[in-house]
Design a protein around this motif. Structure first.
Motif, PDB file in Angstrom:
ATOM      1  N   ILE A 166       0.852  -1.188   0.000  1.00  0.00           N
ATOM      2  CA  ILE A 166       0.000   0.000   0.000  1.00  0.00           C
ATOM      3  C   ILE A 166       0.892   1.243   0.000  1.00  0.00           C
ATOM      4  N   GLY A 167       0.288   2.412   0.063  1.00  0.00           N
ATOM      5  CA  GLY A 167       1.049   3.655   0.018  1.00  0.00           C
ATOM      6  C   GLY A 167       0.927   4.316  -1.349  1.00  0.00           C
ATOM      7  N   ASN A 168       1.595   5.436  -1.512  1.00  0.00           N
ATOM      8  CA  ASN A 168       1.416   6.238  -2.720  1.00  0.00           C
ATOM      9  C   ASN A 168       2.651   6.319  -3.615  1.00  0.00           C
ATOM     10  N   TYR A 169       3.670   5.587  -3.289  1.00  0.00           N
ATOM     11  CA  TYR A 169       4.882   5.622  -4.107  1.00  0.00           C
ATOM     12  C   TYR A 169       4.707   4.761  -5.350  1.00  0.00           C
ATOM     13  N   ARG A 170       4.789   5.411  -6.528  1.00  0.00           N
ATOM     14  CA  ARG A 170       4.689   4.744  -7.823  1.00  0.00           C
ATOM     15  C   ARG A 170       3.363   3.998  -8.016  1.00  0.00           C
ATOM     16  N   ARG A 171       2.329   4.523  -7.445  1.00  0.00           N
ATOM     17  CA  ARG A 171       1.006   3.945  -7.668  1.00  0.00           C
ATOM     18  C   ARG A 171       0.454   4.475  -8.983  1.00  0.00           C
ATOM     19  N   THR A 172      -0.538   3.775  -9.520  1.00  0.00           N
ATOM     20  CA  THR A 172      -1.162   4.182 -10.780  1.00  0.00           C
ATOM     21  C   THR A 172      -2.545   4.739 -10.509  1.00  0.00           C
ATOM     22  N   VAL A 173      -2.753   5.964 -10.959  1.00  0.00           N
ATOM     23  CA  VAL A 173      -4.047   6.635 -10.808  1.00  0.00           C
ATOM     24  C   VAL A 173      -4.679   6.770 -12.185  1.00  0.00           C
ATOM     25  N   GLY A 174      -5.926   6.364 -12.315  1.00  0.00           N
ATOM     26  CA  GLY A 174      -6.656   6.486 -13.566  1.00  0.00           C
ATOM     27  C   GLY A 174      -7.664   7.620 -13.488  1.00  0.00           C
ATOM     28  N   ILE A 175      -7.559   8.572 -14.394  1.00  0.00           N
ATOM     29  CA  ILE A 175      -8.480   9.703 -14.453  1.00  0.00           C
ATOM     30  C   ILE A 175      -9.436   9.487 -15.626  1.00  0.00           C
ATOM     31  N   VAL A 176     -10.728   9.440 -15.339  1.00  0.00           N
ATOM     32  CA  VAL A 176     -11.740   9.255 -16.373  1.00  0.00           C
ATOM     33  C   VAL A 176     -12.359  10.616 -16.681  1.00  0.00           C
ATOM     34  N   GLY A 177     -11.920  11.223 -17.765  1.00  0.00           N
ATOM     35  CA  GLY A 177     -12.458  12.508 -18.183  1.00  0.00           C
ATOM     36  C   GLY A 177     -11.489  13.661 -17.963  1.00  0.00           C
ATOM     37  N   ALA A 178     -11.025  14.253 -19.067  1.00  0.00           N
ATOM     38  CA  ALA A 178     -10.147  15.431 -18.981  1.00  0.00           C
ATOM     39  C   ALA A 178     -11.009  16.688 -18.950  1.00  0.00           C
TER      40      ALA A 178
END
Length: 336
Positions: free
Chosen positions: A152-164
């Motif tokens: 867990i944690g936020n180092y090198r995690r992948t975030v998906g953004i739906v909609g620019a």
């Protein structure tokens, strides 16, 4: 235009802090403020007297609908400055046909939504709510200490953004200082445009399969209704988090609740469809759901940005300068 007549139309109980004393003073300097008490209806004697003189109408949450009757009662109307986000449900298309300029403060409202989303992403990556629940329930650190060894944690995690969208782009901007990999799904953008934003353009299935955290920022349109359903949810990683600060209708909520009941994913939900879930809804009780009552947008003092942006637009209008946030009729089909 010199000293235009300015009127207000909004529900005071929903718009406190939008027009504080300093903003009202500024408006009085830009024009003749007909009444500091906002109109809450357009069909009484006071409204008819005010509308007959109104050249600029500032609307906000709870404003009555501006349609044919209002246009007839306000023959001098030249600008509607909406001190809130979407004008859908407030401004009739006939307003555009009449040549009246319409502007909104959605840009101001996007700031707190993006900030809320950033906080949600960081908390989701670190499983803050799960830590909180275990610690409070068990009142020791046995299980929370063991959880720290998980991936867990936020180092090198992948975030998906739906909609620019306006908010989606601002979230992407806020994510830049962090070491995230950011994927973007938006069929209106090509790969070059996505790259210029600092993201990787992918299709929706790929985004859902690869993201640790998925955040929705698409407008609510017939084409986007239930864009996240059973099939899409099945593609998400075990332990992934779905964040919705956009519109509840983007998600097939029956499918989402069924998936959440399995415990396979988590959700941070600020908007639902209907706006208030029924009392028996699992959104209230499931341990893997963090539910908030549509507070990502401007609340409290944050609402002051809305009034400031409306005043900024009015100042440009009075000076004969181009409006920065003008809405055209064709935009109605695309905005939230």
């Amino acid at each position: 235009m010199k000293h235009p007549s300015i009127a207000l139309a909004m529900q005071p109980s929903r718009t406190e802090h939008v027009l504080p004393a300093a903003t009202l003073r500024r408006l009085s300097e830009l024009g003749d403020l007909l009444d500091t008490q906002p109109l809450q209806r357009f069909d009484d004697d006071r409204a008819r007297r005010v509308l007959a003189e109104t050249e600029i109408l500032i609307t906000g949450w709870g404003s009555p609908y501006v349609g044919r009757e209002v246009l007839a009662a306000a023959p001098r109307l030249r600008l509607i400055a909406h001190a809130a986000g979407t004008v859908k449900g407030i401004v009739d298309e006939q307003v555009f046909d009449a040549g009246i300029a319409v502007t909104h403060a959605a840009e101001a409202n996007s700031i707190p939504v993006a900030e809320f989303t950033l906080a949600a992403i960081i908390f989701a990556g670190k499983h803050v709510f799960r830590f909180r629940d275990l610690y409070v329930t068990e009142r020791n650190r046995d299980r929370t200490h063991a959880m720290q060894r998980l991936a867990i944690g936020n180092y090198r995690r992948t975030v998906g953004i739906v909609g620019a969208s306006r908010i989606g782009r601002r979230v992407i901007e806020l994510l830049r200082p962090f070491e995230y990999r950011v994927l973007l799904f938006d069929p209106t953008l090509d790969a070059t445009e996505a790259k210029s934003l600092g993201t990787e353009k992918v299709d929706l299935p790929t985004l859902l399969q690869q993201s640790d955290i998925v955040s929705l920022h698409a407008p609510s349109l017939p084409s986007t209704r239930h864009m996240i359903g059973s099939r899409e949810l099945s593609l998400m990683k075990d332990g992934a988090t779905l964040i919705n600060t956009a519109r509840g209708a983007l998600i097939d909520e029956a499918a989402l609740l069924a998936t959440l009941h399995t415990g396979r994913i988590e959700a941070i939900i600020d908007v639902t469809d209907p706006e208030i879930p029924e009392k028996a809804s699992g959104f209230y009780d499931l341990p893997n759901v963090f539910l908030t009552p549509h507070i990502a947008g401007a609340v409290g003092l944050e609402r002051g940005r809305l009034g400031d942006m409306a005043a900024d637009e009015i100042e440009r209008f009075v000076k004969g300068e181009p409006l920065r946030y003008q809405i055209q009729r064709r935009d109605l089909a695309l905005i939230a």
